[in-house]
Write a protein that holds these residues in place. Structure first.
Motif, mmCIF file in Angstrom:
data_model
loop_
_atom_site.group_PDB
_atom_site.id
_atom_site.type_symbol
_atom_site.label_atom_id
_atom_site.label_comp_id
_atom_site.label_asym_id
_atom_site.label_seq_id
_atom_site.Cartn_x
_atom_site.Cartn_y
_atom_site.Cartn_z
ATOM 1 N N LEU A 7 0.689 -1.100 0.060
ATOM 2 C CA LEU A 7 0.078 0.079 -0.055
ATOM 3 C C LEU A 7 0.637 1.173 0.006
ATOM 4 C CD1 LEU A 7 -2.906 -0.860 2.456
ATOM 5 C CD2 LEU A 7 -3.003 -0.926 -0.205
ATOM 6 N N ASP A 8 1.759 1.105 0.924
ATOM 7 C CA ASP A 8 2.893 2.399 1.058
ATOM 8 C C ASP A 8 3.439 2.604 -0.507
ATOM 9 O OD1 ASP A 8 2.227 2.548 3.389
ATOM 10 O OD2 ASP A 8 4.029 1.729 4.238
ATOM 11 N N LYS A 9 3.688 1.587 -1.370
ATOM 12 C CA LYS A 9 4.433 1.806 -2.321
ATOM 13 C C LYS A 9 3.346 2.300 -3.527
ATOM 14 C CE LYS A 9 8.144 -1.738 -1.876
ATOM 15 N NZ LYS A 9 8.492 -2.984 -2.253
ATOM 16 N N LEU A 10 2.175 1.966 -3.280
ATOM 17 C CA LEU A 10 1.059 2.170 -4.297
ATOM 18 C C LEU A 10 0.542 3.782 -4.047
ATOM 19 C CD1 LEU A 10 -1.259 -0.712 -4.328
ATOM 20 C CD2 LEU A 10 0.057 0.229 -6.363
ATOM 21 N N GLU A 11 0.811 4.301 -3.097
ATOM 22 C CA GLU A 11 0.563 5.726 -2.421
ATOM 23 C C GLU A 11 1.700 6.369 -2.896
ATOM 24 O OE1 GLU A 11 -1.696 7.195 -1.162
ATOM 25 O OE2 GLU A 11 -3.074 5.825 -0.237
ATOM 26 N N ARG A 16 -3.679 5.952 -6.186
ATOM 27 C CA ARG A 16 -4.662 5.901 -5.050
ATOM 28 C C ARG A 16 -5.928 5.351 -5.304
ATOM 29 N NH1 ARG A 16 -2.244 11.218 -4.927
ATOM 30 N NH2 ARG A 16 -0.790 11.310 -3.233
ATOM 31 N N GLY A 17 -6.255 5.150 -6.687
ATOM 32 C CA GLY A 17 -7.451 4.236 -7.244
ATOM 33 C C GLY A 17 -7.119 2.697 -6.926
ATOM 34 N N MET A 18 -5.931 2.282 -7.157
ATOM 35 C CA MET A 18 -5.536 0.961 -6.864
ATOM 36 C C MET A 18 -5.236 0.737 -5.349
ATOM 37 S SD MET A 18 -2.412 0.263 -9.908
ATOM 38 C CE MET A 18 -2.668 -1.347 -9.635
ATOM 39 N N VAL A 19 -5.237 1.583 -4.812
ATOM 40 C CA VAL A 19 -5.130 1.363 -3.206
ATOM 41 C C VAL A 19 -6.524 1.188 -2.786
ATOM 42 C CG1 VAL A 19 -4.629 2.391 -1.031
ATOM 43 C CG2 VAL A 19 -2.874 2.837 -2.753
ATOM 44 N N GLN A 20 -7.513 2.076 -3.099
ATOM 45 C CA GLN A 20 -8.992 1.976 -2.702
ATOM 46 C C GLN A 20 -9.438 0.617 -3.123
ATOM 47 O OE1 GLN A 20 -11.052 5.115 -4.411
ATOM 48 N NE2 GLN A 20 -9.532 6.581 -3.325
ATOM 49 N N ALA A 21 -9.227 0.119 -4.415
ATOM 50 C CA ALA A 21 -9.648 -1.289 -5.040
ATOM 51 C C ALA A 21 -9.109 -2.430 -4.298
ATOM 52 C CB ALA A 21 -9.215 -1.277 -6.283
ATOM 53 N N LEU A 22 -7.715 -1.954 -3.883
ATOM 54 C CA LEU A 22 -7.016 -3.249 -3.292
ATOM 55 C C LEU A 22 -7.622 -3.545 -1.588
ATOM 56 C CD1 LEU A 22 -4.802 -5.618 -3.481
ATOM 57 C CD2 LEU A 22 -3.156 -3.810 -2.579
ATOM 58 N N LYS A 23 -8.029 -2.401 -1.086
ATOM 59 C CA LYS A 23 -8.542 -2.597 0.223
ATOM 60 C C LYS A 23 -9.903 -2.959 0.184
ATOM 61 C CE LYS A 23 -6.014 1.434 2.205
ATOM 62 N NZ LYS A 23 -6.127 2.744 2.884
ATOM 63 N N GLN A 24 -10.684 -2.829 -0.712
ATOM 64 C CA GLN A 24 -11.834 -3.230 -1.042
ATOM 65 C C GLN A 24 -11.939 -4.927 -1.237
ATOM 66 O OE1 GLN A 24 -14.153 -1.262 -3.805
ATOM 67 N NE2 GLN A 24 -14.842 0.353 -2.586
ATOM 68 N N LEU A 43 -8.012 -3.617 -10.457
ATOM 69 C CA LEU A 43 -7.246 -2.601 -9.774
ATOM 70 C C LEU A 43 -6.995 -1.482 -10.978
ATOM 71 C CD1 LEU A 43 -4.710 -4.570 -7.648
ATOM 72 C CD2 LEU A 43 -6.948 -3.668 -6.938
ATOM 73 N N VAL A 44 -6.593 -1.866 -11.994
ATOM 74 C CA VAL A 44 -6.405 -0.916 -12.909
ATOM 75 C C VAL A 44 -7.605 -0.171 -13.363
ATOM 76 C CG1 VAL A 44 -5.623 -0.816 -15.377
ATOM 77 C CG2 VAL A 44 -4.212 -2.244 -13.941
ATOM 78 N N ASP A 45 -8.843 -0.834 -13.545
ATOM 79 C CA ASP A 45 -9.936 -0.090 -13.717
ATOM 80 C C ASP A 45 -10.393 1.004 -13.019
ATOM 81 O OD1 ASP A 45 -10.358 -1.542 -16.155
ATOM 82 O OD2 ASP A 45 -11.709 -3.066 -15.314
ATOM 83 N N ASP A 49 -10.686 5.065 -13.745
ATOM 84 C CA ASP A 49 -11.649 5.624 -13.528
ATOM 85 C C ASP A 49 -11.538 6.983 -12.696
ATOM 86 O OD1 ASP A 49 -13.173 3.902 -14.871
ATOM 87 O OD2 ASP A 49 -13.991 2.822 -13.220
ATOM 88 N N LEU A 50 -10.573 6.990 -11.491
ATOM 89 C CA LEU A 50 -10.274 7.778 -10.620
ATOM 90 C C LEU A 50 -9.520 8.911 -11.445
ATOM 91 C CD1 LEU A 50 -10.336 8.853 -7.622
ATOM 92 C CD2 LEU A 50 -8.322 7.640 -7.339
#
Length: 250
Positions: A7-11, A16-24, A43-45, A49-50
């Protein structure tokens, strides 16, 4: 153990869209039934979108539209000569892709500015850069820009904008300087970008309003000959609208 570092690396990459999707995904046990490629695609979608949403919001902020108008809310029932099929065709933004202009004329209160903003909102959704200006404010800004050295930069901003809206044209006679400014703006955009003009003044009176015949010929040659027109008529729509909503005539 890899959860938080990932998550830290994605941030850090601002994904941030991938972070949200991964948490879900972590909260959905059934997600394990999907393949790695399917989960990655989700995740990419979300990231796509974001980013598109943020880009759209940024274009709307820069556009500075006068009204929060959308095509879906246009009132086609009010008798003002508005052709639904023509408006929906304009909403495809094909005229912007083809570097054409749009002229909307009609009496006060009939919804010219609302239509202009609704079509401009659609242009923002389609990825075009947009800028809304009232003509009186435009000339005031250019006069100030001459004094503080921003004149050339301001003209360059107008020139590179995909769709420039000039609202309320023809409310006051042009000065010699304003005729020059108007011609310069249209010359920079002719055949390269689209311009949308609204006016209470019927199109057949624009030449006379500009004042100087030679300059008027040059301006109208660049503005009118490749333009679509919407000629509205009828009484003000504000008369049937509550006072608190009068500024949003559709």
């Amino acid at each position: 153990m890899l959860t938080h570092p990932t998550l830290d690396k994605l941030e850090s990459l601002r994904l941030r869209g991938m972070v949200q999707a991964l948490k879900q995904q972590w909260q959905q046990p059934e997600i394990n039934e999907l393949s790695f490629e399917q989960r990655l695609g989700l995740l990419v979608d979300r990231e796509t979108d974001l980013r598109q949403t943020r880009q759209m919001q940024a274009r709307l902020r820069k556009a500075k539209l006068r009204q929060n108008a959308v095509i879906e809310d246009i009132d086609f029932k009010h008798p003002r000569g508005l052709d639904r099929s023509q408006v929906l065709q304009l909403a495809t933004c094909q005229w912007i892709k083809q570097k054409q202009n749009l002229l909307i004329t009609g009496p006060t209160g009939v919804g010219k500015s609302y239509l202009a903003c609704a079509l401009s909102h659609t242009a923002c959704r389609e990825g075009f850069s947009v800028l809304y200006l009232r003509v009186a404010r435009l000339f005031a800004d250019l006069a100030l820009a001459r004094g503080d050295g921003r004149y050339i930069k301001l003209l360059a901003t107008f020139a590179k904008t995909d769709l420039l809206i000039l609202d309320d044209y023809g409310l006051a006679p042009f000065t010699r300087e304003q005729r020059y400014d108007f011609l310069e703006i249209l010359e920079d955009r002719h055949g390269l970008r689209s311009t949308l003009v609204t006016s209470q003044l019927p199109l057949e009176h624009w030449h006379e309003h500009i004042g100087d015949p030679t300059t008027a010929d040059a301006i109208l040659d660049r503005l009118v000959h490749n333009a679509h027109t919407l000629k509205l008529k009828g009484g003000s729509m504000r008369k049937k609208t509550p006072l608190t909503e009068q500024h949003d005539s559709k």
